[in-house]
Write an enzyme that holds these catalytic residues in place. Structure first.
Site, PDB file in Angstrom:
ATOM      1  N   SER A   1      29.435  -6.347 -30.075  1.00 51.77           N
ATOM      2  CA  SER A   1      28.329  -6.222 -29.117  1.00 51.77           C
ATOM      3  C   SER A   1      28.565  -7.144 -27.928  1.00 51.77           C
ATOM      4  O   SER A   1      27.936  -6.978 -26.881  1.00 51.77           O
ATOM      5  CB  SER A   1      26.997  -6.564 -29.795  1.00 51.77           C
ATOM      6  OG  SER A   1      27.081  -7.799 -30.475  1.00 51.77           O
TER       7      SER A   1
ATOM      8  N   GLU B   1      23.017  -0.281 -40.566  1.00 49.51           N
ATOM      9  CA  GLU B   1      22.405  -0.258 -39.228  1.00 49.51           C
ATOM     10  C   GLU B   1      21.625   1.023 -39.009  1.00 49.51           C
ATOM     11  O   GLU B   1      22.143   2.129 -39.200  1.00 49.51           O
ATOM     12  CB  GLU B   1      23.492  -0.425 -38.146  1.00 49.51           C
ATOM     13  CG  GLU B   1      22.889  -0.407 -36.738  1.00 49.51           C
ATOM     14  CD  GLU B   1      23.787  -0.991 -35.659  1.00 49.51           C
ATOM     15  OE1 GLU B   1      24.887  -1.485 -35.964  1.00 49.51           O
ATOM     16  OE2 GLU B   1      23.364  -0.932 -34.474  1.00 49.51           O
TER      17      GLU B   1
ATOM     18  N   GLU C   1      33.809  -0.958 -39.149  1.00 51.43           N
ATOM     19  CA  GLU C   1      32.772   0.082 -39.169  1.00 51.43           C
ATOM     20  C   GLU C   1      33.278   1.354 -39.836  1.00 51.43           C
ATOM     21  O   GLU C   1      34.422   1.753 -39.637  1.00 51.43           O
ATOM     22  CB  GLU C   1      32.359   0.434 -37.731  1.00 51.43           C
ATOM     23  CG  GLU C   1      31.611  -0.664 -37.027  1.00 51.43           C
ATOM     24  CD  GLU C   1      31.155  -0.264 -35.629  1.00 51.43           C
ATOM     25  OE1 GLU C   1      31.231   0.940 -35.276  1.00 51.43           O
ATOM     26  OE2 GLU C   1      30.725  -1.157 -34.888  1.00 51.43           O
TER      27      GLU C   1
ATOM     28  N   ASP D   1      34.076  -9.133 -35.821  1.00 53.38           N
ATOM     29  CA  ASP D   1      34.225  -7.676 -35.780  1.00 53.38           C
ATOM     30  C   ASP D   1      35.656  -7.312 -35.436  1.00 53.38           C
ATOM     31  O   ASP D   1      36.261  -7.924 -34.544  1.00 53.38           O
ATOM     32  CB  ASP D   1      33.326  -7.093 -34.686  1.00 53.38           C
ATOM     33  CG  ASP D   1      32.025  -6.550 -35.237  1.00 53.38           C
ATOM     34  OD1 ASP D   1      31.905  -6.408 -36.477  1.00 53.38           O
ATOM     35  OD2 ASP D   1      31.120  -6.269 -34.427  1.00 53.38           O
TER      36      ASP D   1
HETATM   37  O1  KIV Z   1      28.494  -5.953 -32.870  1.00 60.05           O
HETATM   38  C1  KIV Z   1      27.478  -6.379 -33.439  1.00 60.05           C
HETATM   39  O2  KIV Z   1      26.736  -7.225 -32.930  1.00 60.05           O
HETATM   40  C2  KIV Z   1      27.160  -5.824 -34.745  1.00 60.05           C
HETATM   41  C3  KIV Z   1      25.773  -6.045 -35.264  1.00 60.05           C
HETATM   42  C4  KIV Z   1      24.828  -5.204 -34.503  1.00 60.05           C
HETATM   43  C5  KIV Z   1      25.670  -5.804 -36.718  1.00 60.05           C
HETATM   44  O3  KIV Z   1      27.968  -5.191 -35.351  1.00 60.05           O
END
Ligand code: KIV
Length: 263
Positions: A48, A185, A118, A86
């Site tokens: 994000s 999510e 993901e 991530d």
């Molecule tokens: O990228 C992110 O902030 C996320 C959260 C929304 C779980 O994957």
């Protein structure tokens, strides 16, 4: 406050003891330190960051270089909170060997203690490979932002029986692949409850209701620092956009009028 570092086994222990897990996203050194000092369990370096820090419209443009740099900054600040990074779009979907190498770089070069991927299906196999080299992995199902174009927008998932069954199957496959936690999510609370009861690894919800083992929010959303789009499930704990704007305007006035600096 518990000063022991939060680890992958500790997350599973927290679920078994019914202790809720708190997670916030973090993108730099200050955020890492603040998360630590507040006693938040996990600092998630979410992709994000592409939207709330780098100004892109989606998370798809985020690169390994972005994730390495921001994860390293957060890891320099967070000493107790578990740092989860991530894996960005295309860093794990194209080639399994690259996926393991990229996960390893986030741990070895940037200091993450776990990585998050993901999706389900073939992603479960990649998760297993990464877990097998000793890296804790988080899964992420439901609304998966890296598939935003395929999903047709940031929409609630799991509303039809067929879709709900698919998400449950993916969650189970991710647990069986060895993941130590899974983000749910934007799915109905009843579905999140079923998955939470079905799994032994903790579920971390975002827009997935109150029955998950933990909750995550994008920090910029809960602090009122991202005004392009605020999801309806977000609870805003501050309005830092307004506060910052007020401070910037006051500084601007002071400089222009000569009131700052003083003699
Ligand atoms: O990228 C992110 O902030 C996320 C959260 C929304 C779980 O994957």
């Amino acid at each position: 406050m518990d000063v022991k570092p939060v680890t992958a086994p500790r997350l599973i222990e927290m679920k078994s003891k019914g202790e809720k897990i708190s997670v916030l996203t973090a993108y730099d050194y200050a955020w890492g330190r603040l998360i630590d000092e507040a006693g938040i369990d996990v600092a998630l370096v979410g992709d994000s960051l592409g939207m709330v820090v780098l100004g892109y419209d989606t998370t798809l443009q985020v690169t390994m270089a972005d994730m390495l740099r921001h994860t390293a900054a957060v890891a320099r600040g967070a000493k107790r909170a578990m740092v989860v990074a991530d894996m960005p779009f295309l860093s794990y979907q194209v080639d399994d060997d690259d996926a393991v190498m990229n996960a390893g770089r986030l741990v070895a070069e940037a200091g993450a203690q776990a990585v998050k991927l993901e999706g389900g299906g073939p992603v479960a196999e990649i998760i297993e490979r990464i877990v097998n080299v000793g890296i804790p992995v988080w899964g992420h199902v439901g609304m998966t932002p890296q598939s935003v174009h395929q999903l047709g927008g940031y929409k609630m998932q799991g509303k039809t029986e067929e879709n709900a069954e698919r998400i449950k199957k993916e969650a189970l496959e991710i647990e069986q692949a060895g993941a130590c936690a899974i983000v749910l999510e934007l799915i109905p609370a009843s579905l999140a409850k079923e998955i939470t009861e079905m799994l032994t690894i903790p579920t971390i919800g975002i827009g997935a209701g109150p029955y998950c083992d933990g909750q995550v929010l994008v920090t910029h959303d809960m602090l009122g620092m991202y005004d392009k789009f605020v999801p309806s499930f977000v609870k805003q704990y501050a309005n830092l956009w307004e506060a910052t704007l007020k401070a910037f305007k006051a500084y601007n006035r002071d400089v222009k009028s000569g009131r700052f600096p003083s003699k």
